[in-house]
Design an enzyme around this catalytic site. Structure first.
Site, PDB file in Angstrom:
ATOM      1  N   ARG A   1      76.012  23.406  57.573  1.00  0.00           N
ATOM      2  CA  ARG A   1      74.588  23.351  56.745  1.00  0.00           C
ATOM      3  C   ARG A   1      74.352  24.533  56.268  1.00  0.00           C
ATOM      4  O   ARG A   1      73.757  24.510  54.734  1.00  0.00           O
ATOM      5  CB  ARG A   1      73.338  22.874  57.799  1.00  0.00           C
ATOM      6  CG  ARG A   1      73.539  21.622  58.310  1.00  0.00           C
ATOM      7  CD  ARG A   1      72.663  21.488  59.435  1.00  0.00           C
ATOM      8  NE  ARG A   1      72.884  19.848  59.903  1.00  0.00           N
ATOM      9  CZ  ARG A   1      71.789  19.433  60.731  1.00  0.00           C
ATOM     10  NH1 ARG A   1      70.710  20.062  61.367  1.00  0.00           N
ATOM     11  NH2 ARG A   1      72.073  18.089  60.911  1.00  0.00           N
TER      12      ARG A   1
ATOM     13  N   HIS B   1      64.375  23.365  58.578  1.00  0.00           N
ATOM     14  CA  HIS B   1      64.697  22.084  59.476  1.00  0.00           C
ATOM     15  C   HIS B   1      64.726  22.615  60.875  1.00  0.00           C
ATOM     16  O   HIS B   1      64.064  21.799  61.915  1.00  0.00           O
ATOM     17  CB  HIS B   1      65.993  21.746  59.186  1.00  0.00           C
ATOM     18  CG  HIS B   1      66.320  20.516  59.694  1.00  0.00           C
ATOM     19  ND1 HIS B   1      65.955  19.421  59.677  1.00  0.00           N
ATOM     20  CD2 HIS B   1      67.720  20.407  60.498  1.00  0.00           C
ATOM     21  CE1 HIS B   1      66.605  18.329  60.523  1.00  0.00           C
ATOM     22  NE2 HIS B   1      67.816  19.166  61.008  1.00  0.00           N
TER      23      HIS B   1
ATOM     24  N   GLU C   1      72.345  13.841  57.781  1.00  0.00           N
ATOM     25  CA  GLU C   1      73.753  14.389  57.513  1.00  0.00           C
ATOM     26  C   GLU C   1      74.704  13.173  57.899  1.00  0.00           C
ATOM     27  O   GLU C   1      75.840  13.135  57.447  1.00  0.00           O
ATOM     28  CB  GLU C   1      74.109  15.357  58.620  1.00  0.00           C
ATOM     29  CG  GLU C   1      75.377  16.200  58.475  1.00  0.00           C
ATOM     30  CD  GLU C   1      75.315  17.369  59.213  1.00  0.00           C
ATOM     31  OE1 GLU C   1      74.345  17.918  59.146  1.00  0.00           O
ATOM     32  OE2 GLU C   1      76.249  17.800  60.018  1.00  0.00           O
TER      33      GLU C   1
ATOM     34  N   LEU D   1      63.526  14.374  55.911  1.00  0.00           N
ATOM     35  CA  LEU D   1      64.974  14.301  56.066  1.00  0.00           C
ATOM     36  C   LEU D   1      65.831  13.159  55.587  1.00  0.00           C
ATOM     37  O   LEU D   1      65.607  12.083  55.840  1.00  0.00           O
ATOM     38  CB  LEU D   1      65.246  14.817  57.614  1.00  0.00           C
ATOM     39  CG  LEU D   1      66.968  14.980  57.733  1.00  0.00           C
ATOM     40  CD1 LEU D   1      67.121  16.270  57.308  1.00  0.00           C
ATOM     41  CD2 LEU D   1      67.215  14.379  58.952  1.00  0.00           C
TER      42      LEU D   1
ATOM     43  N   ARG E   1      73.025  26.053  63.478  1.00  0.00           N
ATOM     44  CA  ARG E   1      73.430  24.973  64.405  1.00  0.00           C
ATOM     45  C   ARG E   1      74.128  23.823  63.741  1.00  0.00           C
ATOM     46  O   ARG E   1      74.037  23.384  62.555  1.00  0.00           O
ATOM     47  CB  ARG E   1      71.828  24.412  64.854  1.00  0.00           C
ATOM     48  CG  ARG E   1      72.013  22.893  65.415  1.00  0.00           C
ATOM     49  CD  ARG E   1      70.727  22.510  65.947  1.00  0.00           C
ATOM     50  NE  ARG E   1      70.015  21.905  64.948  1.00  0.00           N
ATOM     51  CZ  ARG E   1      69.931  20.719  64.411  1.00  0.00           C
ATOM     52  NH1 ARG E   1      70.994  19.903  65.097  1.00  0.00           N
ATOM     53  NH2 ARG E   1      69.357  20.266  63.735  1.00  0.00           N
TER      54      ARG E   1
HETATM   55  C1  LIG Z   1      63.696  14.879  60.700  1.00  0.00           C
HETATM   56  C2  LIG Z   1      64.594  15.525  61.761  1.00  0.00           C
HETATM   57  C3  LIG Z   1      65.896  14.848  62.093  1.00  0.00           C
HETATM   58  C4  LIG Z   1      66.760  15.347  63.111  1.00  0.00           C
HETATM   59  N1  LIG Z   1      67.763  14.803  63.479  1.00  0.00           N
HETATM   60  C5  LIG Z   1      68.646  15.344  64.446  1.00  0.00           C
HETATM   61  C6  LIG Z   1      69.787  14.837  64.720  1.00  0.00           C
HETATM   62  O1  LIG Z   1      70.266  13.678  64.241  1.00  0.00           O
HETATM   63  N2  LIG Z   1      70.626  15.294  65.845  1.00  0.00           N
HETATM   64  C7  LIG Z   1      70.265  16.476  66.290  1.00  0.00           C
HETATM   65  O2  LIG Z   1      70.939  16.930  67.362  1.00  0.00           O
HETATM   66  N3  LIG Z   1      68.916  17.177  65.808  1.00  0.00           N
HETATM   67  C8  LIG Z   1      68.329  16.517  64.890  1.00  0.00           C
HETATM   68  N4  LIG Z   1      66.993  17.177  64.750  1.00  0.00           N
HETATM   69  C9  LIG Z   1      66.891  18.300  65.494  1.00  0.00           C
HETATM   70  C10 LIG Z   1      66.225  17.682  66.905  1.00  0.00           C
HETATM   71  O3  LIG Z   1      65.560  16.480  66.726  1.00  0.00           O
HETATM   72  C11 LIG Z   1      65.195  18.529  67.454  1.00  0.00           C
HETATM   73  O4  LIG Z   1      65.285  19.907  67.501  1.00  0.00           O
HETATM   74  C12 LIG Z   1      64.791  18.259  69.016  1.00  0.00           C
HETATM   75  O5  LIG Z   1      64.459  16.632  68.870  1.00  0.00           O
HETATM   76  C13 LIG Z   1      63.600  19.099  69.400  1.00  0.00           C
HETATM   77  O6  LIG Z   1      63.239  18.420  70.724  1.00  0.00           O
HETATM   78  P1  LIG Z   1      62.135  19.038  71.623  1.00  0.00           P
HETATM   79  O7  LIG Z   1      62.135  18.243  72.727  1.00  0.00           O
HETATM   80  O8  LIG Z   1      62.695  20.733  71.725  1.00  0.00           O
HETATM   81  O9  LIG Z   1      60.882  19.348  70.785  1.00  0.00           O
HETATM   82  P2  LIG Z   1      59.891  18.043  70.266  1.00  0.00           P
HETATM   83  O10 LIG Z   1      60.563  16.665  70.063  1.00  0.00           O
HETATM   84  O11 LIG Z   1      59.342  18.698  68.873  1.00  0.00           O
HETATM   85  O12 LIG Z   1      58.614  17.927  71.218  1.00  0.00           O
HETATM   86  C14 LIG Z   1      57.729  19.003  71.277  1.00  0.00           C
HETATM   87  C15 LIG Z   1      56.843  18.443  72.296  1.00  0.00           C
HETATM   88  O13 LIG Z   1      55.796  19.534  72.613  1.00  0.00           O
HETATM   89  C16 LIG Z   1      54.358  19.005  72.565  1.00  0.00           C
HETATM   90  N5  LIG Z   1      53.756  20.449  72.142  1.00  0.00           N
HETATM   91  C17 LIG Z   1      53.920  21.346  70.980  1.00  0.00           C
HETATM   92  N6  LIG Z   1      52.912  22.211  71.224  1.00  0.00           N
HETATM   93  C18 LIG Z   1      52.022  21.958  72.429  1.00  0.00           C
HETATM   94  C19 LIG Z   1      50.909  22.306  72.609  1.00  0.00           C
HETATM   95  N7  LIG Z   1      50.497  23.452  72.378  1.00  0.00           N
HETATM   96  N8  LIG Z   1      50.276  21.812  73.642  1.00  0.00           N
HETATM   97  C20 LIG Z   1      50.732  20.864  74.178  1.00  0.00           C
HETATM   98  N9  LIG Z   1      51.962  20.098  73.662  1.00  0.00           N
HETATM   99  C21 LIG Z   1      52.504  20.614  72.642  1.00  0.00           C
HETATM  100  C22 LIG Z   1      54.460  18.137  71.315  1.00  0.00           C
HETATM  101  O14 LIG Z   1      53.654  17.214  71.404  1.00  0.00           O
HETATM  102  C23 LIG Z   1      55.630  17.376  71.794  1.00  0.00           C
HETATM  103  O15 LIG Z   1      55.631  16.294  73.013  1.00  0.00           O
HETATM  104  C24 LIG Z   1      66.415  16.551  63.798  1.00  0.00           C
HETATM  105  C25 LIG Z   1      65.058  17.272  63.504  1.00  0.00           C
HETATM  106  C26 LIG Z   1      64.443  16.736  62.318  1.00  0.00           C
HETATM  107  C27 LIG Z   1      63.078  17.464  62.210  1.00  0.00           C
END
Ligand SMILES: Cc1cc2nc3c(=O)[nH]c(=O)nc-3n(C[C@H](O)[C@H](O)[C@H](O)COP(=O)(O)OP(=O)(O)OC[C@H]3O[C@@H](n4cnc5c(N)ncnc54)[C@H](O)[C@@H]3O)c2cc1C
Length: 606
Positions: free
Chosen positions: A320, A384, A289, A286, A419
């Site tokens: 987006r 994304h 933005e 990525l 989003r």
């Molecule tokens: C490169 C990038 C940049 C981004 N930048 C932004 C930004 O600047 N601002 C913004 O608002 N959003 C941004 N986003 C989106 C945002 O970062 C994500 O949507 C958000 O961080 C997801 O958080 P989460 O806690 O839901 O999941 P994650 O942070 O993906 O965590 C998932 C967790 O689940 C665990 N897990 C998954 N499957 C299993 C399993 N089967 N068993 C046990 N554990 C499991 C993983 O180990 C991990 O700990 C970005 C996304 C990307 C890809």
């Protein structure tokens, strides 16, 4: 964990009948002996029970665990990778809250921008909750130690982001997610919340119409382990790995969504996969933005700022979906450069790039060999963010008692069909917090946990069959074909015939998956096994996406059908898709109304 001595213990108390009793010192010895004897599938071990078990330790999971702990619950986190390696750490640009530090702003404006950004598919009650609670939730992070970038007078700085009417995105340079993950992990450690690190959750335990725990594969030691819990919060993140070109890490395989689907919970708006307009080819890394927020331009092969034709007012700060479609059109009509367009930062100057976009410069140099101080960066749309996910209420509760979901794996729904940048991190925090509170409240007023041995025996048998197979196809070929064809047939633009073809491809891939062979039969870090299980999850999610995509005969947000249904059709499709598994195992489709409180749908222009 051995709760008697309080020492975190990765070995387990092997038990044929499930009941929780505190372990004694003598049990310790049994723990270790049992672990040494353990065969990968011969024994299911009950680790412990908890009031609240949070599966996933990214921003959503850790925020949920902290809140549940603070409400007095016995909480554990479980994650297939170490918490600070969760994909949240990759978030770059920032987190949205109407702090009003850079302009006159308020939660109402934030809510309207989010509703409009969602192409009116977001539920307005959920959006209101997000925007109202966001400022306090961000200050909470600041008080815990999040080092946000600052204004001259010392307040949290805020930058413009796409489709936001005000500069609303609080940021820590371009490593916001990294900062938040570490701050949350510090709070997890401060509370001594036990973490099952490197445990792969595979199945939800449902008994008596309640979710009562998780069956997981212990990645370090091998073997299936059951962790009982009065409530389970899924916080397993997105499923970007469904596509070849993606910003998502290898861990983003939609596990929680598929686990919920398999126990009868509906997935909402699964057709809504967001394509980010600025990803590097071919890696998909990525480019934030935040670059466009700081003033970067998008150019085609003729050196034109082509957004003048697509979003004349907002230009590079349109939403987006609008920019991804504009880029794809330029590329398809021959005005791209090797399948890319160019993101030009040169006019921002070296000082600003060093100060605010340091990480972007590094990524561009490492992954594209381009120094943005001197050359434009080649970028293209890449998968994304999944706006869809496990259908929940405003407290993260799913249709199953005791089962909650938060973060990217959930669909509450605040993002609808598109989003806004910066709203995902905010969602993880606000709805992580709310689901943690709700799960703790329920758990503290209910007492029992039961995992019938038959559930464990079924899991053992299923895994045994997979590991016992010695001939068949390797998973990677199926996974690569799935990702490549999803990109081709279910990408930025969608055509009826291509989606139908993708449905047939997925069916064939599912048949091949039935004969998949795991060559590694070992216990320690058997990623061959976990990748095979992840592929099973991805295939089911892909089917849901295609079924929902075919049913939505309109263009809205990320779901663009310019060739047959180019317009948004509120009369027929101002509603959410719900996909679930029918008794035959096929995906069935239902619909759910959108919650509209005060903003009636309008034409969406930028
Ligand atoms: C490169 C990038 C940049 C981004 N930048 C932004 C930004 O600047 N601002 C913004 O608002 N959003 C941004 N986003 C989106 C945002 O970062 C994500 O949507 C958000 O961080 C997801 O958080 P989460 O806690 O839901 O999941 P994650 O942070 O993906 O965590 C998932 C967790 O689940 C665990 N897990 C998954 N499957 C299993 C399993 N089967 N068993 C046990 N554990 C499991 C993983 O180990 C991990 O700990 C970005 C996304 C990307 C890809």
């Amino acid at each position: 964990m051995n709760r008697a001595c309080g020492v975190p213990c990765r070995t387990s108390y092997i038990s044929s009948t499930f009941s929780w009793e505190p372990l004694t010192g003598a049990d310790d010895a049994r723990c270790y002996e049992a672990a040494e004897r353990a065969h990968p599938i011969a024994s299911i071990a009950v680790e412990a029970t908890h009031d609240v078990l949070v599966v996933g330790a990214g921003c959503a999971g850790m925020r949920a665990a902290i809140e549940a702990f603070d409400q007095g619950a016995d909480v554990a986190l479980l994650s297939k990778i170490h918490p600070v390696r969760s994909h949240s750490g990759a978030a770059e640009g920032g987190i949205n809250a109407a702090l009003g530090n850079a302009s006159e702003d308020d939660p109402e404006k934030h809510a309207f921008d989010t509703v409009k950004g969602s192409d009116y598919l977001g539920d307005q009650d959920a959006i209101q909750v997000l925007c109202d609670e966001a400022p306090d939730d961000v200050y909470q992070l600041e008080h815990w130690g999040a080092v946000f970038s600052r204004t001259e007078d010392g307040r949290i700085a805020q930058r413009p982001f796409g489709a936001a009417g005000e500069p609303r995105t609080a940021y820590a340079a371009d490593i916001t997610g990294h900062v938040l993950v570490h701050v949350l992990y510090e709070q997890v450690m401060k509370r001594d919340i036990f973490t099952y690190e490197e445990y792969f959750a595979w199945k939800l335990v449902i008994d008596d119409d309640r979710c009562q725990g998780v069956i997981a594969w212990d990645l370090l030691n091998g073997g299936l382990k059951t962790i009982g819990a009065k409530t389970v919060i899924l916080a397993t993140g997105g499923a970007g790995r469904l596509y070849t070109g993606t910003t998502n890490a290898y861990a983003c395989t939609g596990d929680g969504m598929a686990m919920a689907l398999r126990v009868g919970v509906a997935l909402e708006d699964m057709e809504m996969m967001q394509f980010h307009p600025t990803t590097l080819a071919p890696s998909g890394v990525l480019i934030t933005e935040g670059c466009r927020g700081e003033g970067a331009y998008l150019l085609n092969s003729e050196g034109e700022r082509f957004l003048e034709r697509y979003a004349p007012n907002a230009m590079e700060l349109a939403s987006r979906d609008v920019i991804s479609r504009a880029e794809q059109t330029e590329i398809d009509e021959g005005r791209g450069i090797n399948g890319n367009v160019l993101l030009d930062l040169r006019h921002l100057g070296a000082e600003k790039i060093h100060e605010r976009l340091h990480g972007t410069r590094e990524l561009s140099m490492v992954f594209a060999g381009v120094d943005p101080i001197h050359e434009p960066i080649p970028v293209r749309p890449g998968s994304h963010y999944h706006m869809g996910g496990v259908a929940t209420d405003l407290d993260g509760l799913t249709s199953i008692t005791g089962l909650y979901a938060a973060g990217e794996c959930a669909c509450v729904s605040v993002h609808g069909a598109n989003r806004l940048g910066g709203n995902a991190l905010m969602e993880t925090i606000t709805f992580g917090k709310r689901s943690g509170a709700a799960a703790a409240e329920w758990a503290l007023t209910h007492t029992t946990v039961a995992v019938p041995p038959s559930i464990e025996a079924d899991a053992e048998r299923e895994l045994g069959a997979l590991l016992g197979r010695s001939d068949g196809e390797r998973p990677w070929a199926i996974r690569d074909e799935l990702a490549a064809t999803m990109h081709e047939n279910f990408g930025v633009f969608r055509r009826e015939e291509q989606m139908q073809e993708q449905g047939r491809i997925i069916e064939r891939l599912q048949e091949r998956y039935e004969r998949v062979v795991v060559e590694d039969k070992g216990d320690v870090f058997n990623t061959d096994l976990t990748q095979a299980l992840e592929l099973g999850f991805l295939l089911e999610l892909a089917e849901c996406m295609v079924v929902a995509g075919l049913a939505r005969r309109e263009s809205r947000g990320a779901h663009a059908r310019p060739y047959d249904y180019p317009e948004r059709d509120d009369a027929n499709f101002l509603r959410h898709t719900l996909t679930s598994l029918s008794p035959s195992g096929r995906v069935r489709l239902d619909w759910k109304p959108v919650t509209i409180t005060k903003w009636q749908p309008q034409e969406r222009t930028y």
